[in-house]
Design a protein around this motif. Structure first.
Motif, PDB file in Angstrom:
ATOM      1  N   ALA A  69     -10.896 -39.662 -33.610  1.00  0.00           N
ATOM      2  CA  ALA A  69     -10.769 -38.773 -32.458  1.00  0.00           C
ATOM      3  C   ALA A  69      -9.851 -37.586 -32.695  1.00  0.00           C
ATOM      4  CB  ALA A  69     -10.276 -39.568 -31.239  1.00  0.00           C
ATOM      5  N   GLY A  70      -8.954 -37.673 -33.677  1.00  0.00           N
ATOM      6  CA  GLY A  70      -8.024 -36.583 -33.922  1.00  0.00           C
ATOM      7  C   GLY A  70      -6.829 -36.645 -33.000  1.00  0.00           C
ATOM      8  N   GLY A  71      -6.195 -35.475 -32.771  1.00  0.00           N
ATOM      9  CA  GLY A  71      -5.039 -35.427 -31.891  1.00  0.00           C
ATOM     10  C   GLY A  71      -4.041 -34.373 -32.303  1.00  0.00           C
ATOM     11  N   ALA A  72      -2.902 -34.363 -31.612  1.00  0.00           N
ATOM     12  CA  ALA A  72      -1.862 -33.368 -31.853  1.00  0.00           C
ATOM     13  C   ALA A  72      -1.186 -33.602 -33.198  1.00  0.00           C
ATOM     14  CB  ALA A  72      -0.831 -33.416 -30.729  1.00  0.00           C
ATOM     15  N   HIS A  73      -0.601 -32.528 -33.741  1.00  0.00           N
ATOM     16  CA  HIS A  73       0.054 -32.575 -35.050  1.00  0.00           C
ATOM     17  C   HIS A  73       1.472 -32.037 -34.975  1.00  0.00           C
ATOM     18  CE1 HIS A  73      -3.773 -33.189 -37.299  1.00  0.00           C
ATOM     19  NE2 HIS A  73      -4.272 -32.451 -36.321  1.00  0.00           N
ATOM     20  N   CYS A  74       2.332 -32.558 -35.853  1.00  0.00           N
ATOM     21  CA  CYS A  74       3.597 -31.899 -36.138  1.00  0.00           C
ATOM     22  C   CYS A  74       3.342 -30.842 -37.210  1.00  0.00           C
ATOM     23  CB  CYS A  74       4.642 -32.894 -36.623  1.00  0.00           C
ATOM     24  SG  CYS A  74       5.374 -33.892 -35.310  1.00  0.00           S
ATOM     25  N   HIS A 190      -0.525 -32.018 -26.605  1.00  0.00           N
ATOM     26  CA  HIS A 190      -0.212 -31.019 -27.622  1.00  0.00           C
ATOM     27  C   HIS A 190       1.081 -30.285 -27.282  1.00  0.00           C
ATOM     28  CE1 HIS A 190      -4.274 -31.753 -29.037  1.00  0.00           C
ATOM     29  NE2 HIS A 190      -4.054 -30.952 -30.056  1.00  0.00           N
ATOM     30  N   ALA A 191       1.272 -29.977 -26.003  1.00  0.00           N
ATOM     31  CA  ALA A 191       2.479 -29.278 -25.572  1.00  0.00           C
ATOM     32  C   ALA A 191       3.719 -30.135 -25.805  1.00  0.00           C
ATOM     33  CB  ALA A 191       2.365 -28.895 -24.092  1.00  0.00           C
ATOM     34  N   LEU A 192       3.607 -31.429 -25.522  1.00  0.00           N
ATOM     35  CA  LEU A 192       4.731 -32.334 -25.725  1.00  0.00           C
ATOM     36  C   LEU A 192       5.112 -32.421 -27.192  1.00  0.00           C
ATOM     37  CD1 LEU A 192       6.709 -34.434 -24.619  1.00  0.00           C
ATOM     38  CD2 LEU A 192       4.912 -36.157 -24.877  1.00  0.00           C
ATOM     39  N   VAL A 193       4.113 -32.591 -28.065  1.00  0.00           N
ATOM     40  CA  VAL A 193       4.392 -32.653 -29.497  1.00  0.00           C
ATOM     41  C   VAL A 193       4.952 -31.324 -29.993  1.00  0.00           C
ATOM     42  CG1 VAL A 193       3.362 -32.878 -31.793  1.00  0.00           C
ATOM     43  CG2 VAL A 193       2.721 -34.466 -29.983  1.00  0.00           C
ATOM     44  N   GLY A 194       4.418 -30.206 -29.463  1.00  0.00           N
ATOM     45  CA  GLY A 194       4.936 -28.902 -29.852  1.00  0.00           C
ATOM     46  C   GLY A 194       6.388 -28.727 -29.452  1.00  0.00           C
ATOM     47  N   TYR A 195       6.750 -29.169 -28.261  1.00  0.00           N
ATOM     48  CA  TYR A 195       8.141 -29.079 -27.809  1.00  0.00           C
ATOM     49  C   TYR A 195       9.045 -29.952 -28.679  1.00  0.00           C
ATOM     50  CZ  TYR A 195      12.285 -29.754 -24.904  1.00  0.00           C
ATOM     51  OH  TYR A 195      13.579 -29.836 -24.455  1.00  0.00           O
ATOM     52  N   TYR A 196       8.588 -31.178 -28.953  1.00  0.00           N
ATOM     53  CA  TYR A 196       9.364 -32.092 -29.778  1.00  0.00           C
ATOM     54  C   TYR A 196       9.480 -31.556 -31.208  1.00  0.00           C
ATOM     55  CZ  TYR A 196      11.316 -36.702 -30.743  1.00  0.00           C
ATOM     56  OH  TYR A 196      12.152 -37.736 -31.050  1.00  0.00           O
ATOM     57  N   ASP A 197       8.414 -30.937 -31.679  1.00  0.00           N
ATOM     58  CA  ASP A 197       8.402 -30.359 -33.016  1.00  0.00           C
ATOM     59  C   ASP A 197       9.454 -29.260 -33.132  1.00  0.00           C
ATOM     60  OD1 ASP A 197       6.961 -30.322 -35.633  1.00  0.00           O
ATOM     61  OD2 ASP A 197       6.575 -28.252 -35.049  1.00  0.00           O
ATOM     62  N   ARG A 198       9.531 -28.411 -32.111  1.00  0.00           N
ATOM     63  CA  ARG A 198      10.529 -27.333 -32.120  1.00  0.00           C
ATOM     64  C   ARG A 198      11.940 -27.899 -32.018  1.00  0.00           C
ATOM     65  NH1 ARG A 198       6.485 -25.142 -28.865  1.00  0.00           N
ATOM     66  NH2 ARG A 198       7.587 -25.736 -26.947  1.00  0.00           N
ATOM     67  N   LYS A 206      12.390 -26.109 -42.319  1.00  0.00           N
ATOM     68  CA  LYS A 206      11.448 -25.257 -41.615  1.00  0.00           C
ATOM     69  C   LYS A 206      10.147 -25.164 -42.403  1.00  0.00           C
ATOM     70  CE  LYS A 206      15.021 -22.390 -39.474  1.00  0.00           C
ATOM     71  NZ  LYS A 206      15.512 -21.019 -39.269  1.00  0.00           N
ATOM     72  N   GLY A 207       9.069 -24.922 -41.618  1.00  0.00           N
ATOM     73  CA  GLY A 207       7.760 -24.686 -42.240  1.00  0.00           C
ATOM     74  C   GLY A 207       7.111 -25.958 -42.727  1.00  0.00           C
ATOM     75  N   GLY A 208       6.104 -25.785 -43.591  1.00  0.00           N
ATOM     76  CA  GLY A 208       5.389 -26.915 -44.151  1.00  0.00           C
ATOM     77  C   GLY A 208       4.002 -27.024 -43.582  1.00  0.00           C
ATOM     78  N   ASP A 209       3.147 -27.736 -44.296  1.00  0.00           N
ATOM     79  CA  ASP A 209       1.779 -27.926 -43.847  1.00  0.00           C
ATOM     80  C   ASP A 209       1.732 -28.903 -42.694  1.00  0.00           C
ATOM     81  OD1 ASP A 209       0.864 -26.264 -45.838  1.00  0.00           O
ATOM     82  OD2 ASP A 209       0.715 -27.914 -47.285  1.00  0.00           O
ATOM     83  N   LYS A 210       0.689 -28.784 -41.900  1.00  0.00           N
ATOM     84  CA  LYS A 210       0.530 -29.696 -40.766  1.00  0.00           C
ATOM     85  C   LYS A 210       0.147 -31.085 -41.261  1.00  0.00           C
ATOM     86  CE  LYS A 210      -0.492 -26.575 -37.007  1.00  0.00           C
ATOM     87  NZ  LYS A 210      -1.383 -26.274 -35.878  1.00  0.00           N
ATOM     88  N   ASN A 211       0.734 -32.077 -40.596  1.00  0.00           N
ATOM     89  CA  ASN A 211       0.422 -33.458 -40.915  1.00  0.00           C
ATOM     90  C   ASN A 211       0.220 -34.215 -39.623  1.00  0.00           C
ATOM     91  OD1 ASN A 211       1.005 -33.980 -43.994  1.00  0.00           O
ATOM     92  ND2 ASN A 211       2.536 -32.542 -43.264  1.00  0.00           N
TER      93      ASN A 211
END
Length: 214
Positions: A69-74, A190-198, A206-211
């Motif tokens: 199904a996929g999903g949000a990424h860091c 996605h927004a939650l993971v994005g906030y946590y990622d930041r 900083k940076g790096g490929d998405k996993n």
């Protein structure tokens, strides 16, 4: 040059691979290494705090669900590992504690809600953030996601029928797994993971490929 690049270079020389295929091999090796390290760290933390079996159930269900199904990424491997180390043992501990207090009625209600939510989200959104190249592949991913949910539902029903103090926490762990992975398909997820990622960006590189993250 890292270990993955060294092995990829050796394999490239032995198999006479071009530069593009060498990069694919290096990335695959790095992904395998990262996934293995993440799993070991997650299981170690779960073992230290107690609910190892619940953690294993969470990992299996989340991995299978995300694969289809996929999903949000860091945005980096490091932040992916940290998030997994925080979430999965916490979910496992929550499952273990709740399993000691939830009645059969509560377990049934929780399971029905999580299953209905997951079916709805998969039907509307899956797959998300996967390298799909055609509508046929999208339908296949959605079909296998539904098939997986059907199998999970059957397993849940069997566990509820055979309910005991030892299986209650397993039921809750599966409920949390499918709810969380379904939530990761949504924009709020996605927004939650994005906030946590930041947030984690302040503590990691900083940076790096998405996993993929759990």
């Amino acid at each position: 040059m890292g270990i993955s690049q060294r092995i990829a270079s050796y394999m490239g020389d032995a198999l006479n691979l071009d530069s593009d295929n060498r990069e694919v091999v290096a990335y695959s090796l790095e992904l395998i290494f990262h996934t293995s390290v993440t799993l070991l760290l997650v299981l170690l933390i779960a073992w230290l705090i107690g609910p190892l079996r619940e953690a294993v159930i969470l990992i299996i269900v989340m991995f299978l669900f995300k694969n289809f199904a996929g999903g949000a990424h860091c945005s980096s491997a490091t932040r992916c590992t940290i998030l997994s180390m925080l979430l999965i043992p916490s979910f496992a501990e929550l499952s273990f504690i709740a399993g000691q207090y939830f009645t059969l009625y509560v377990l049934i209600i929780l399971t029905v809600l999580s299953v209905l939510f997951s079916y709805t989200i998969v039907y509307k959104l899956a797959p998300v953030n996967l390298p799909i190249v055609s509508e046929r592949h999208i339908q296949n991913r959605r079909y296998f996601s539904f098939l997986l949910l059907v199998l999970i539902t059957i397993a849940q029903v069997i566990l509820i029928i055979l309910i005991s103090d030892r299986t209650a926490s397993f039921i809750i762990a599966i409920d949390i797994s499918i709810f969380w992975q379904s939530f990761m398909l949504t924009k709020p997820g996605h927004a939650l993971v994005g906030y946590y990622d930041r947030l984690l960006l302040y503590f990691t590189d900083k940076g790096g490929d998405k996993n993929e993250t759990y």
